[in-house]
Design a protein around this motif. Structure first.
Motif, PDB file in Angstrom:
ATOM      1  N   VAL A 150      16.334  -1.292 -15.631  1.00 42.83           N
ATOM      2  CA  VAL A 150      15.187  -0.516 -15.154  1.00 42.83           C
ATOM      3  C   VAL A 150      15.727   0.558 -14.223  1.00 42.83           C
ATOM      4  CG1 VAL A 150      12.977  -0.587 -13.984  1.00 42.83           C
ATOM      5  CG2 VAL A 150      13.709  -2.550 -15.364  1.00 42.83           C
ATOM      6  N   GLN A 151      15.496   1.812 -14.600  1.00 37.34           N
ATOM      7  CA  GLN A 151      15.999   2.932 -13.821  1.00 37.34           C
ATOM      8  C   GLN A 151      15.150   3.106 -12.569  1.00 37.34           C
ATOM      9  OE1 GLN A 151      18.788   4.818 -14.767  1.00 37.34           O
ATOM     10  NE2 GLN A 151      18.644   5.511 -12.672  1.00 37.34           N
ATOM     11  N   ASP A 152      15.811   3.119 -11.350  1.00 40.14           N
ATOM     12  CA  ASP A 152      15.089   3.186 -10.073  1.00 40.14           C
ATOM     13  C   ASP A 152      14.557   4.588  -9.818  1.00 40.14           C
ATOM     14  OD1 ASP A 152      14.187   2.234  -7.535  1.00 40.14           O
ATOM     15  OD2 ASP A 152      15.859   3.342  -6.637  1.00 40.14           O
ATOM     16  N   ILE A 153      13.367   4.627  -9.206  1.00 47.24           N
ATOM     17  CA  ILE A 153      12.808   5.859  -8.658  1.00 47.24           C
ATOM     18  C   ILE A 153      12.421   5.583  -7.219  1.00 47.24           C
ATOM     19  CG2 ILE A 153      11.975   6.641 -10.919  1.00 47.24           C
ATOM     20  CD1 ILE A 153       9.157   5.810 -10.019  1.00 47.24           C
ATOM     21  N   ASN A 154      12.232   6.561  -6.433  1.00 48.02           N
ATOM     22  CA  ASN A 154      11.920   6.412  -5.017  1.00 48.02           C
ATOM     23  C   ASN A 154      10.418   6.095  -4.879  1.00 48.02           C
ATOM     24  OD1 ASN A 154      12.131   6.359  -2.261  1.00 48.02           O
ATOM     25  ND2 ASN A 154      12.065   8.586  -2.008  1.00 48.02           N
ATOM     26  N   ASP A 155      10.095   4.845  -5.017  1.00 48.40           N
ATOM     27  CA  ASP A 155       8.689   4.435  -4.937  1.00 48.40           C
ATOM     28  C   ASP A 155       8.435   3.470  -3.787  1.00 48.40           C
ATOM     29  OD1 ASP A 155      10.221   2.448  -6.010  1.00 48.40           O
ATOM     30  OD2 ASP A 155       8.691   1.751  -7.406  1.00 48.40           O
ATOM     31  N   ASN A 156       9.385   3.221  -2.889  1.00 43.87           N
ATOM     32  CA  ASN A 156       9.214   2.306  -1.751  1.00 43.87           C
ATOM     33  C   ASN A 156       9.610   3.024  -0.474  1.00 43.87           C
ATOM     34  OD1 ASN A 156       8.680  -0.583  -2.932  1.00 43.87           O
ATOM     35  ND2 ASN A 156      10.299   0.321  -4.205  1.00 43.87           N
ATOM     36  N   GLU A 157       8.705   2.978   0.507  1.00 44.52           N
ATOM     37  CA  GLU A 157       9.004   3.586   1.783  1.00 44.52           C
ATOM     38  C   GLU A 157       9.756   2.580   2.662  1.00 44.52           C
ATOM     39  OE1 GLU A 157       5.227   1.333   2.324  1.00 44.52           O
ATOM     40  OE2 GLU A 157       6.054   2.719   0.808  1.00 44.52           O
ATOM     41  N   PRO A 158      10.499   3.030   3.622  1.00 47.12           N
ATOM     42  CA  PRO A 158      11.183   2.111   4.539  1.00 47.12           C
ATOM     43  C   PRO A 158      10.156   1.311   5.364  1.00 47.12           C
ATOM     44  CG  PRO A 158      12.152   4.299   4.639  1.00 47.12           C
ATOM     45  CD  PRO A 158      10.895   4.435   3.850  1.00 47.12           C
ATOM     46  N   LYS A 159      10.479   0.039   5.645  1.00 46.11           N
ATOM     47  CA  LYS A 159       9.581  -0.836   6.407  1.00 46.11           C
ATOM     48  C   LYS A 159      10.357  -1.489   7.541  1.00 46.11           C
ATOM     49  CE  LYS A 159       6.541  -1.959   2.527  1.00 46.11           C
ATOM     50  NZ  LYS A 159       5.974  -3.054   1.692  1.00 46.11           N
ATOM     51  N   PHE A 160       9.670  -1.584   8.710  1.00 44.64           N
ATOM     52  CA  PHE A 160      10.223  -2.281   9.870  1.00 44.64           C
ATOM     53  C   PHE A 160       9.702  -3.718   9.813  1.00 44.64           C
ATOM     54  CE2 PHE A 160      10.278   2.148  11.102  1.00 44.64           C
ATOM     55  CZ  PHE A 160      11.522   2.287  11.717  1.00 44.64           C
ATOM     56  N   LEU A 161      10.534  -4.622   9.358  1.00 42.44           N
ATOM     57  CA  LEU A 161      10.088  -6.009   9.175  1.00 42.44           C
ATOM     58  C   LEU A 161       9.860  -6.723  10.493  1.00 42.44           C
ATOM     59  CD1 LEU A 161      12.461  -7.028   6.227  1.00 42.44           C
ATOM     60  CD2 LEU A 161      10.137  -6.074   6.124  1.00 42.44           C
ATOM     61  N   ASP A 162      10.520  -6.328  11.568  1.00 39.61           N
ATOM     62  CA  ASP A 162      10.399  -7.010  12.863  1.00 39.61           C
ATOM     63  C   ASP A 162       9.449  -6.305  13.822  1.00 39.61           C
ATOM     64  OD1 ASP A 162      12.266  -8.855  12.003  1.00 39.61           O
ATOM     65  OD2 ASP A 162      13.957  -7.668  12.760  1.00 39.61           O
ATOM     66  N   GLY A 163       8.827  -5.225  13.393  1.00 40.16           N
ATOM     67  CA  GLY A 163       7.951  -4.486  14.297  1.00 40.16           C
ATOM     68  C   GLY A 163       6.579  -5.117  14.420  1.00 40.16           C
ATOM     69  N   PRO A 164       5.791  -4.723  15.419  1.00 39.98           N
ATOM     70  CA  PRO A 164       6.186  -3.836  16.517  1.00 39.98           C
ATOM     71  C   PRO A 164       7.158  -4.521  17.485  1.00 39.98           C
ATOM     72  CG  PRO A 164       3.984  -4.666  16.886  1.00 39.98           C
ATOM     73  CD  PRO A 164       4.375  -5.162  15.529  1.00 39.98           C
ATOM     74  N   TYR A 165       7.911  -3.715  18.228  1.00 40.71           N
ATOM     75  CA  TYR A 165       8.971  -4.219  19.086  1.00 40.71           C
ATOM     76  C   TYR A 165       8.534  -4.178  20.551  1.00 40.71           C
ATOM     77  CZ  TYR A 165      11.959  -3.563  14.965  1.00 40.71           C
ATOM     78  OH  TYR A 165      12.514  -3.623  13.729  1.00 40.71           O
ATOM     79  N   VAL A 166       9.126  -5.096  21.317  1.00 41.69           N
ATOM     80  CA  VAL A 166       8.912  -5.130  22.767  1.00 41.69           C
ATOM     81  C   VAL A 166      10.284  -5.110  23.422  1.00 41.69           C
ATOM     82  CG1 VAL A 166       7.999  -6.432  24.722  1.00 41.69           C
ATOM     83  CG2 VAL A 166       6.741  -6.410  22.551  1.00 41.69           C
ATOM     84  N   ALA A 167      10.483  -4.201  24.360  1.00 44.72           N
ATOM     85  CA  ALA A 167      11.778  -4.060  25.023  1.00 44.72           C
ATOM     86  C   ALA A 167      11.565  -3.750  26.498  1.00 44.72           C
ATOM     87  CB  ALA A 167      12.612  -2.960  24.358  1.00 44.72           C
ATOM     88  N   SER A 168      12.630  -3.889  27.248  1.00 42.50           N
ATOM     89  CA  SER A 168      12.573  -3.588  28.676  1.00 42.50           C
ATOM     90  C   SER A 168      13.899  -2.995  29.103  1.00 42.50           C
ATOM     91  CB  SER A 168      12.271  -4.850  29.491  1.00 42.50           C
ATOM     92  OG  SER A 168      13.302  -5.807  29.322  1.00 42.50           O
ATOM     93  N   VAL A 169      13.830  -2.194  30.170  1.00 44.48           N
ATOM     94  CA  VAL A 169      15.014  -1.562  30.736  1.00 44.48           C
ATOM     95  C   VAL A 169      14.769  -1.423  32.231  1.00 44.48           C
ATOM     96  CG1 VAL A 169      14.136   0.762  30.316  1.00 44.48           C
ATOM     97  CG2 VAL A 169      16.612   0.381  30.545  1.00 44.48           C
TER      98      VAL A 169
END
Length: 794
Positions: A150-169
């Motif tokens: 199956v020839q690939d085409i660009n049909d999937n957008e990037p996904k952040f599987l761990d989002g949303p994120y919480v951080a501190s500094v």
């Protein structure tokens, strides 16, 4: 559509030109115009090469994913050299998706995809194809396996599987401080084109933060960000494929960044002077006021420590930190007195407990404020001159003797007179009295030290102008001893002396006790009484330490001559007046071994010179008692066996027939049964216990009235019936006694119906029904004429 057709044409050229070869280990494919030769090994013959024509030709191995056309998507064509185009060859397809995803034209061998495919769901399909003769249904060539990708085409957008994120500094961090790394995943094929190549960027959150476009690492972009100014930041991150080029798909996520606190702010008092007012009656340890320094930091960085700067009033007050509110709580260390001092002033310093040395350059992390305290005048109760009064008095002191006095004063301005009285709760027996004006204490009863050695009670002083204001003080009165009791031997002693004792041996150490005072405060002396000092058997040796020893004076003692000796001992104390007492000690003579160990002091040991010990005597007596118990038990069992009844009862619903195993002696055996009533009614019954039952308890014999000479037998039986009805030992059933032998010359004649002048038909048995339930069986037997046969004699 044009791009897709161009791509198909390019693939066809590559395959048809021989630039691409199949992926599976099947017969090698070449151009359709050039037959493929396979080397085959024929069994049973010498191996040789045989030229075979090529079997299969593939025109296409790839299919585009997400095809949205109205017609099935053409995949490729299968063709066999044996197919001459006459319609005699049938093509079949099997394997992954055969019939559901891919179809084949049985005549031409064309393969089509009948539905849209998703490479992310399944990247390739493995199928098998075969050419079959239509008429014979036999394979023309071996089955061949091939793969459709199956020839690939660009049909999937990037996904952040761990989002949303919480951080501190931490706040005040330098530029470039690490915050967090985010990662987006693209489901497209990373080996084909740029469909899965992701680039990161910040859409919201600048200029405070930056992100690395390749790694996704977020860092600070501004220096000295202050948490007290702004604590929370929300950053929007975008991940775009196709290397971020135009037309690429993008996904976003949110990163919530919090600035954590550092101790970069010192505590500050909101004002420089704090005014407090405190009543002089405030108790020690009570909180009299609160002050607070403000620290904008958070958590442990905002913890404040308060201290009083040494100076005026610093020793009267203390300050602690309230952990919940971080306030300084001022407490009283010593009592305040308005009449002594009306105001106090001191300074309080507030500082951080946890200091960050990076910010020392900003200045000292502490602040100072002034506290002014004004003491308020409060009307107070009288104050005693001492916190505790201790007095002494001799026992038996006359009633009314003054033993001491207490003093209390009103220290307020315009002082008032004071009244005294004893707290009845502490001196309920009224042993003492107090003068309400002067405060003198006197005895109210005679005191006895041996009964109560110390008295503890309270005296209350109140103002005359305000009786509700009062104070209390404890009075401790010790009763002094007067020597009125003589000393005595402290405990009763059991003194023993050996028969083989030598003169000068100490056989007992004695001590004395005096109820007047403890032994530590007295000195006792011991001696023999004058009457016992003449030719004494024992003497007393005083050790001068409130103890004495009993000393032997003879060479040996004999229990046969005298077993007990009575020794009078005189004990004196050292108080005034001197008290003494004579105490008689009992000394027992005992038998001892050569080492002086007592063997026996019992009296019976005197009469056993040869020697059986007490244990042996007890064992002998115990054996005798056991033998006697066995003999008594055997005799009792023999008597019980003789008393057991010899009859065996058999229950019946009508009567109870009693059998006796022993034979009687005939009529001469008058002890077996009492049949006098059946012989002659004139015979007077003797008081005997019934023998046809075994009585549970022995009852008193019944007193039967004498039977007159002309008493009818019916009246006699009725009389016996009434006696048995009221007899608690009589059985609750009919008792029939049978006699096998009547005897000769009986006064009552024969009991048999033989030779009777009258027949049973002449008898009237209806009266049996009137005799009660005991004769119910007889009434039923003789009352029914149907069961009666007068011709038969029994």
């Amino acid at each position: 559509m044009l791009t897709r057709n161009c791509l198909s044409l390019l693939l066809w050229v590559l395959f048809d030109g021989g630039l691409l070869t199949p992926l599976q280990p099947q017969p090698q494919q070449t151009l359709a115009t050039e037959p493929t030769e396979n080397v085959l090994h024929l069994p049973g013959r010498r191996s040789h090469f045989q030229r075979v024509k090529r079997g299969w030709v593939w025109n296409q191995f790839f299919v585009l994913e997400e095809y949205m056309g109205s017609e099935p998507q053409y995949v490729g064509k299968l063709h066999s050299d044996l197919d001459k185009g006459e319609g005699t060859v049938k093509y079949t397809l099997s394997g992954d998706g055969a019939g559901t995803v891919f179809t084949i034209d049985e005549t031409t061998g064309d393969i089509h995809a009948i539905r849209s495919l998703d490479r992310e769901e399944k990247p390739f399909y493995t199928l098998r194809a075969q050419a079959v003769d239509i008429e014979t249904r036999k394979p023309l060539e071996p089955e061949s396996e091939f793969i459709i990708k199956v020839q690939d085409i660009n049909d999937n957008e990037p996904k952040f599987l761990d989002g949303p994120y919480v951080a501190s500094v931490p706040e005040m961090s330098p530029v470039g401080a690490y915050v967090l790394q985010v990662k987006a995943t693209d489901a497209d094929d990373p080996t084909y084109g740029n469909s899965a190549r992701v680039v990161y960027s910040i859409l919201q959150g600048q200029p405070y933060f930056s992100i690395d476009p390749k790694t996704g690492v977020i860092r600070t972009a501004l220096p000295n960000m202050d948490r007290e100014v702004k604590e929370q930041y929300q950053v929007l991150i975008q991940a775009k494929d196709m290397g971020g080029q135009l037309g690429g798909l993008a996904g976003t996520t949110i990163v919530n960044i919090t600035l954590t606190d550092v101790n970069d702010n010192p505590p500050r008092f909101p004002k420089s002077i704090f005014h407090l007012k405190v009543p002089e009656s405030s108790p020690i340890g009570s909180a009299i006021g609160r002050i607070r320094a403000v620290d904008p930091d958070f958590g442990q960085n905002a913890e404040i420590e308060y201290n009083i700067v040494p100076g005026d009033g610093g020793n009267l007050f203390d300050i602690v930190t309230d952990e919940d509110t971080q306030e300084g709580v001022i407490k009283l260390k010593k009592p305040l007195d308005f009449e002594t001092k009306k105001a106090y002033t001191f300074k309080v310093e507030a500082s951080n407990l946890h200091i960050d040395h990076r910010f020392h350059s900003a200045g000292p992390f502490k602040d100072t404020a002034t506290v002014k305290i004004s003491v308020l005048d409060i009307e107070e109760p009288p104050v005693f001159s001492k916190p505790l009064y201790t007095m002494e008095v001799y026992e038996d002191t006359p009633v009314g003797t003054i033993i001491g006095a207490v003093t209390a004063q009103d220290l307020d301005v315009g002082s008032s007179a004071v009244r005294y009285f004893i707290d009845w709760k502490s001196d309920g027996d009224s042993y003492f009295t107090i003068d309400g004006t002067e405060g003198t204490i006197a005895t109210n009863e005679l005191l006895d030290r041996e009964s109560t050695a110390q008295y503890n009670f309270s005296i209350i002083a109140s103002k005359v102008s305000n009786p509700l204001l009062s104070s209390k003080v404890n009075i401790l009165i010790n009763v002094l001893d007067v020597n009125e009791f003589p000393p005595e031997i402290s405990v009763p002693y059991e003194t023993a002396v050996c028969e083989n004792a030598k003169p000068g041996q100490i056989i007992q150490i004695v001590s004395a006790a005096d109820r007047d005072l403890s032994p530590a405060g007295q000195q006792f002396s011991f001696r023999l009484s004058p009457e016992a000092a003449v030719k004494p058997n024992f003497t007393v040796r005083d050790f001068r330490n409130n103890t004495a020893g009993i000393e032997t004076q003879r060479n040996g003692y004999s229990r046969r001559q005298q077993e007990l000796y009575f020794l009078p001992v005189v004990i004196e104390d050292s108080s005034y007046p001197v008290q003494s007492s004579t105490n008689t000690m009992t000394i027992r003579v005992c038998r001892c071994d050569s080492d002086g160990t007592i063997l026996s002091c019992n009296v019976e040991a005197i009469f056993l010179p040869v020697g059986l010990s007490t244990g042996a005597l007890i064992a002998i007596l115990l054996c005798i008692v056991i033998l006697l118990a066995i003999v008594v038990l055997y005799v009792a069992l023999r008597r019980q066996k003789k008393k057991d009844t010899l009859m065996t009862s058999k229950e019946d619903i009508r009567d109870n027939v009693i059998h006796y195993d022993d034979e009687g002696g005939g009529e001469e055996d008058t002890q077996a049964f009492d049949i006098g009533a059946l012989r002659n009614p004139k015979v007077i019954e003797e008081n005997k216990i019934r023998r046809d039952i075994k009585p549970d308890s022995l009852c008193l014999p019944r007193q039967r009235p004498p039977v007159e000479d002309n008493t009818d037998i019916r009246d006699f039986i009725n009389q016996r019936l009434q006696e048995n009805d009221v007899d608690p030992t009589a059985p609750p059933y009919d008792s029939l006694a049978t006699y096998a032998y009547e005897g000769n010359g009986s006064v009552a004649d024969s009991l048999s119906s033989i030779d009777s002048l009258t027949t049973e038909a002449d008898q009237d048995y209806d009266y049996l029904a009137d005799w009660g339930p005991r004769f119910k069986v007889l009434a039923d037997m003789f009352g029914e004429e149907e069961s009666y046969n007068p011709d038969k004699v029994t």
